[in-house]
Design a protein around this motif. Structure first.
Motif, PDB file in Angstrom:
ATOM      1  N   GLY A   1       0.815  -1.207   0.000  1.00 17.49           N
ATOM      2  CA  GLY A   1       0.000   0.000   0.000  1.00 17.49           C
ATOM      3  C   GLY A   1       0.847   1.254   0.000  1.00 17.49           C
ATOM      4  O   GLY A   1       0.614   2.185  -0.776  1.00 17.49           O
ATOM      5  N   PHE A   2       1.857   1.294   0.864  1.00 19.42           N
ATOM      6  CA  PHE A   2       2.709   2.478   0.944  1.00 19.42           C
ATOM      7  C   PHE A   2       3.469   2.710  -0.355  1.00 19.42           C
ATOM      8  O   PHE A   2       3.491   3.821  -0.884  1.00 19.42           O
ATOM      9  N   VAL A   3       4.078   1.657  -0.870  1.00 19.03           N
ATOM     10  CA  VAL A   3       4.827   1.780  -2.127  1.00 19.03           C
ATOM     11  C   VAL A   3       3.883   2.171  -3.265  1.00 19.03           C
ATOM     12  O   VAL A   3       4.222   3.024  -4.096  1.00 19.03           O
ATOM     13  N   GLY A   4       2.708   1.566  -3.315  1.00 17.85           N
ATOM     14  CA  GLY A   4       1.730   1.917  -4.350  1.00 17.85           C
ATOM     15  C   GLY A   4       1.324   3.377  -4.277  1.00 17.85           C
ATOM     16  O   GLY A   4       1.240   4.064  -5.298  1.00 17.85           O
ATOM     17  N   GLY A   5       1.093   3.864  -3.067  1.00 16.27           N
ATOM     18  CA  GLY A   5       0.729   5.273  -2.905  1.00 16.27           C
ATOM     19  C   GLY A   5       1.829   6.213  -3.336  1.00 16.27           C
ATOM     20  O   GLY A   5       1.595   7.207  -4.029  1.00 16.27           O
ATOM     21  N   ILE A   6       3.058   5.903  -2.932  1.00 12.63           N
ATOM     22  CA  ILE A   6       4.210   6.730  -3.309  1.00 12.63           C
ATOM     23  C   ILE A   6       4.416   6.689  -4.827  1.00 12.63           C
ATOM     24  O   ILE A   6       4.586   7.721  -5.478  1.00 12.63           O
ATOM     25  N   LEU A   7       4.405   5.481  -5.387  1.00 13.89           N
ATOM     26  CA  LEU A   7       4.653   5.299  -6.819  1.00 13.89           C
ATOM     27  C   LEU A   7       3.611   6.038  -7.661  1.00 13.89           C
ATOM     28  O   LEU A   7       3.967   6.847  -8.527  1.00 13.89           O
ATOM     29  N   TRP A   8       2.343   5.779  -7.413  1.00  6.99           N
ATOM     30  CA  TRP A   8       1.311   6.332  -8.286  1.00  6.99           C
ATOM     31  C   TRP A   8       1.067   7.809  -8.042  1.00  6.99           C
ATOM     32  O   TRP A   8       0.739   8.537  -8.991  1.00  6.99           O
ATOM     33  N   SER A   9       1.257   8.299  -6.819  1.00 11.36           N
ATOM     34  CA  SER A   9       1.133   9.746  -6.618  1.00 11.36           C
ATOM     35  C   SER A   9       2.343  10.467  -7.209  1.00 11.36           C
ATOM     36  O   SER A   9       2.216  11.576  -7.734  1.00 11.36           O
ATOM     37  N   GLY A  10       3.511   9.823  -7.146  1.00  7.31           N
ATOM     38  CA  GLY A  10       4.692  10.403  -7.804  1.00  7.31           C
ATOM     39  C   GLY A  10       4.512  10.474  -9.313  1.00  7.31           C
ATOM     40  O   GLY A  10       4.830  11.483  -9.954  1.00  7.31           O
ATOM     41  N   LEU A  11       3.970   9.417  -9.883  1.00  6.65           N
ATOM     42  CA  LEU A  11       3.677   9.446 -11.327  1.00  6.65           C
ATOM     43  C   LEU A  11       2.573  10.451 -11.643  1.00  6.65           C
ATOM     44  O   LEU A  11       2.585  11.091 -12.705  1.00  6.65           O
ATOM     45  N   GLY A  12       1.630  10.600 -10.711  1.00  9.22           N
ATOM     46  CA  GLY A  12       0.587  11.623 -10.886  1.00  9.22           C
ATOM     47  C   GLY A  12       1.178  13.026 -10.911  1.00  9.22           C
ATOM     48  O   GLY A  12       0.742  13.883 -11.674  1.00  9.22           O
ATOM     49  N   TYR A  13       2.190  13.251 -10.073  1.00  8.29           N
ATOM     50  CA  TYR A  13       2.856  14.542 -10.094  1.00  8.29           C
ATOM     51  C   TYR A  13       3.567  14.762 -11.432  1.00  8.29           C
ATOM     52  O   TYR A  13       3.512  15.862 -12.001  1.00  8.29           O
ATOM     53  N   LEU A  14       4.231  13.727 -11.929  1.00  9.24           N
ATOM     54  CA  LEU A  14       4.872  13.851 -13.250  1.00  9.24           C
ATOM     55  C   LEU A  14       3.834  14.127 -14.338  1.00  9.24           C
ATOM     56  O   LEU A  14       4.093  14.915 -15.257  1.00  9.24           O
ATOM     57  N   ALA A  15       2.685  13.500 -14.237  1.00  7.72           N
ATOM     58  CA  ALA A  15       1.613  13.765 -15.208  1.00  7.72           C
ATOM     59  C   ALA A  15       1.170  15.219 -15.111  1.00  7.72           C
ATOM     60  O   ALA A  15       0.867  15.847 -16.137  1.00  7.72           O
ATOM     61  N   TYR A  16       1.156  15.769 -13.913  1.00  9.69           N
ATOM     62  CA  TYR A  16       0.823  17.184 -13.738  1.00  9.69           C
ATOM     63  C   TYR A  16       1.899  18.070 -14.371  1.00  9.69           C
ATOM     64  O   TYR A  16       1.588  19.029 -15.079  1.00  9.69           O
ATOM     65  N   VAL A  17       3.156  17.739 -14.109  1.00 12.59           N
ATOM     66  CA  VAL A  17       4.273  18.529 -14.651  1.00 12.59           C
ATOM     67  C   VAL A  17       4.228  18.545 -16.171  1.00 12.59           C
ATOM     68  O   VAL A  17       4.471  19.576 -16.801  1.00 12.59           O
ATOM     69  N   PHE A  18       3.888  17.414 -16.790  1.00  8.57           N
ATOM     70  CA  PHE A  18       3.854  17.322 -18.243  1.00  8.57           C
ATOM     71  C   PHE A  18       2.473  17.640 -18.822  1.00  8.57           C
ATOM     72  O   PHE A  18       2.189  17.330 -19.980  1.00  8.57           O
ATOM     73  N   ASN A  19       1.623  18.258 -18.013  1.00  4.17           N
ATOM     74  CA  ASN A  19       0.310  18.756 -18.434  1.00  4.17           C
ATOM     75  C   ASN A  19      -0.659  17.675 -18.934  1.00  4.17           C
ATOM     76  O   ASN A  19      -1.496  17.940 -19.785  1.00  4.17           O
ATOM     77  N   PHE A  20      -0.540  16.463 -18.395  1.00  2.00           N
ATOM     78  CA  PHE A  20      -1.527  15.443 -18.710  1.00  2.00           C
ATOM     79  C   PHE A  20      -2.747  15.585 -17.799  1.00  2.00           C
ATOM     80  O   PHE A  20      -3.809  15.063 -18.103  1.00  2.00           O
ATOM     81  N   THR A  21      -2.554  16.241 -16.670  1.00  3.70           N
ATOM     82  CA  THR A  21      -3.633  16.444 -15.714  1.00  3.70           C
ATOM     83  C   THR A  21      -3.469  17.805 -15.054  1.00  3.70           C
ATOM     84  O   THR A  21      -2.369  18.339 -14.982  1.00  3.70           O
ATOM     85  N   GLU A  22      -4.575  18.341 -14.583  1.00  3.72           N
ATOM     86  CA  GLU A  22      -4.527  19.614 -13.872  1.00  3.72           C
ATOM     87  C   GLU A  22      -4.591  19.400 -12.362  1.00  3.72           C
ATOM     88  O   GLU A  22      -4.660  20.352 -11.596  1.00  3.72           O
ATOM     89  N   ILE A  23      -4.536  18.149 -11.927  1.00  2.00           N
ATOM     90  CA  ILE A  23      -4.642  17.817 -10.505  1.00  2.00           C
ATOM     91  C   ILE A  23      -3.264  17.414  -9.986  1.00  2.00           C
ATOM     92  O   ILE A  23      -2.634  16.511 -10.509  1.00  2.00           O
ATOM     93  N   ARG A  24      -2.833  18.104  -8.932  1.00  2.00           N
ATOM     94  CA  ARG A  24      -1.550  17.802  -8.288  1.00  2.00           C
ATOM     95  C   ARG A  24      -1.798  16.925  -7.075  1.00  2.00           C
ATOM     96  O   ARG A  24      -2.881  16.951  -6.492  1.00  2.00           O
ATOM     97  N   PRO A  25      -0.795  16.176  -6.640  1.00  2.00           N
ATOM     98  CA  PRO A  25      -0.953  15.414  -5.399  1.00  2.00           C
ATOM     99  C   PRO A  25      -1.206  16.320  -4.187  1.00  2.00           C
ATOM    100  O   PRO A  25      -1.772  15.897  -3.189  1.00  2.00           O
TER     101      PRO A  25
END
Length: 171
Positions: free
Chosen positions: A27-51
């Motif tokens: 659970g912890f690794v999954g949360g870190i991994l996918w929220s980190g990738l979510g942040y990268l998606a935000y940085v590259f403008n794939f999403t407007e939602i930040r962690p």
């Protein structure tokens, strides 16, 4: 004397991680991994939602929008993900199907974006989100649910198999 002690320590088997510990780590690794990738998606403008939206209801000040807020948000999401993994463990661990993890991820998406939406004021309602944000978020939640679900179900199956093998082998 020291050599003999080192050899004794080397010959002892390490105690394996308990299943519940593995679930929490997953659970912890999954949360870190996918929220980190979510942040990268935000940085590259794939999403407007930040962690960082996870801090909005509780944290005051502009620090939560900087790098410190991002790091703390990712860690908080890792901790929240432990609870998500424990819920999967309690309810669905015996279902070793890929579709269960996908459905679990979609259920988490629906819970956050439909039920818990009022807690996060910077996220637009689901019908007003940009298409890229919506598609990226759904995909991330599907992958997150699959990661949590399949990891836990696989370990459950392996543990059951080990127990059956131990019963078959006479001592």
């Amino acid at each position: 004397m020291a050599n003999e002690k080192a050899k004794l320590e080397q010959n002892q088997d390490e105690k394996p991680m308990t299943f519940l510990s593995m679930v929490m780590l997953t659970g912890f690794v999954g949360g870190i991994l996918w929220s980190g990738l979510g942040y990268l998606a935000y940085v590259f403008n794939f999403t407007e939602i930040r962690p960082n939206v996870v801090l909005e209801p509780w944290a005051l000040g502009d620090w939560k929008n900087g790098w410190l807020g991002t790091v703390i948000s990712i860690i908080v999401l890792g901790a929240v993900s432990i609870v998500v993994a424990l819920i999967y463990y309690a309810a669905l661990r015996k279902m070793n199907k890929l579709w269960v993890g996908i459905a679990y991820g979609l259920a988490i998406f629906m819970l956050i974006f439909l039920v818990l939406h009022p807690i996060f004021p910077s996220i637009d309602p689901i019908n007003k989100l940009e298409r890229n944000t919506l598609i990226t978020s759904i995909c991330f939640f599907i992958l997150y649910g699959t990661f949590i679900g399949y990891s836990i179900s696989y370990e459950e199956q392996e543990q059951t198999q080990r127990q059956e093998n131990e019963k078959e082998v006479p001592s």
